[in-house]
Design a protein around this motif. Sequence first.
Motif, short mmCIF file in Angstrom:
data_model
loop_
_atom_site.label_atom_id
_atom_site.label_comp_id
_atom_site.label_asym_id
_atom_site.label_seq_id
_atom_site.Cartn_x
_atom_site.Cartn_y
_atom_site.Cartn_z
N LYS A 23 0.84 -1.21 0.00
CA LYS A 23 0.00 0.00 0.00
C LYS A 23 0.87 1.26 0.00
N ARG A 24 2.01 1.18 0.66
CA ARG A 24 2.91 2.34 0.74
C ARG A 24 3.77 2.52 -0.51
N VAL A 25 4.14 1.44 -1.19
CA VAL A 25 5.12 1.54 -2.28
C VAL A 25 4.53 1.47 -3.69
N LEU A 26 3.33 0.97 -3.84
CA LEU A 26 2.74 0.84 -5.18
C LEU A 26 1.86 2.03 -5.52
N LYS A 27 1.66 2.22 -6.81
CA LYS A 27 0.66 3.19 -7.25
C LYS A 27 -0.70 2.64 -6.85
N TRP A 28 -1.60 3.54 -6.50
CA TRP A 28 -2.90 3.11 -5.99
C TRP A 28 -3.66 2.26 -7.01
N LYS A 29 -3.55 2.59 -8.28
CA LYS A 29 -4.22 1.84 -9.33
C LYS A 29 -3.74 0.38 -9.35
N ASP A 30 -2.44 0.17 -9.22
CA ASP A 30 -1.88 -1.18 -9.20
C ASP A 30 -2.30 -1.93 -7.94
N TYR A 31 -2.26 -1.23 -6.81
CA TYR A 31 -2.66 -1.84 -5.54
C TYR A 31 -4.11 -2.32 -5.60
N GLU A 32 -5.00 -1.50 -6.13
CA GLU A 32 -6.41 -1.88 -6.24
C GLU A 32 -6.59 -3.06 -7.18
N ALA A 33 -5.84 -3.11 -8.27
CA ALA A 33 -5.95 -4.21 -9.22
C ALA A 33 -5.50 -5.53 -8.60
N ILE A 34 -4.50 -5.49 -7.75
CA ILE A 34 -4.00 -6.71 -7.10
C ILE A 34 -4.97 -7.20 -6.04
N PHE A 35 -5.52 -6.29 -5.26
CA PHE A 35 -6.36 -6.68 -4.13
C PHE A 35 -7.85 -6.48 -4.38
N LYS A 36 -8.27 -6.39 -5.63
CA LYS A 36 -9.69 -6.14 -5.92
C LYS A 36 -10.59 -7.26 -5.41
N GLU A 37 -10.13 -8.50 -5.44
CA GLU A 37 -10.94 -9.61 -4.98
C GLU A 37 -11.14 -9.56 -3.47
N ASP A 38 -10.11 -9.15 -2.72
CA ASP A 38 -10.23 -9.05 -1.27
C ASP A 38 -11.31 -8.05 -0.89
N ALA A 39 -11.37 -6.92 -1.58
CA ALA A 39 -12.35 -5.87 -1.27
C ALA A 39 -13.76 -6.39 -1.48
N LEU A 40 -13.97 -7.17 -2.52
CA LEU A 40 -15.30 -7.70 -2.77
C LEU A 40 -15.70 -8.74 -1.73
N LYS A 41 -14.77 -9.56 -1.27
CA LYS A 41 -15.07 -10.57 -0.26
C LYS A 41 -15.45 -9.93 1.06
N HIS A 42 -14.75 -8.88 1.46
CA HIS A 42 -14.98 -8.27 2.76
C HIS A 42 -16.12 -7.26 2.74
N ASN A 43 -16.66 -6.99 1.57
CA ASN A 43 -17.73 -6.02 1.45
C ASN A 43 -19.09 -6.63 1.81
#
Length: 68
Positions: free
Chosen positions: A47-67
């Motif tokens: 989260k600290r070192v990546l561009k936000w767009k890349d971070y969201e693309a990598i963890f998009k599935e986690d966000a949907l599971k926890h939503n």
Amino acid sequence: MKIIQIPVLEEDSTFRFMISLRFEVFLNKIYHEPEPKHVYSFKDYLKRVLKWKDYEAIFKEDALKHNA
């Protein structure tokens, strides 16, 4: 020492190489700390070192599971 929240990517993922490289850098950073902690979060590091767009693309599935 324990490292948590390491993303598991598909073989053909475009982020696979970048994540493996970042993981090596992360491990090197931990190894050279004078007083290492007991638990590290690789997700927080990304989260600290990546561009936000890349971070969201990598963890998009986690966000949907926890939503739910």
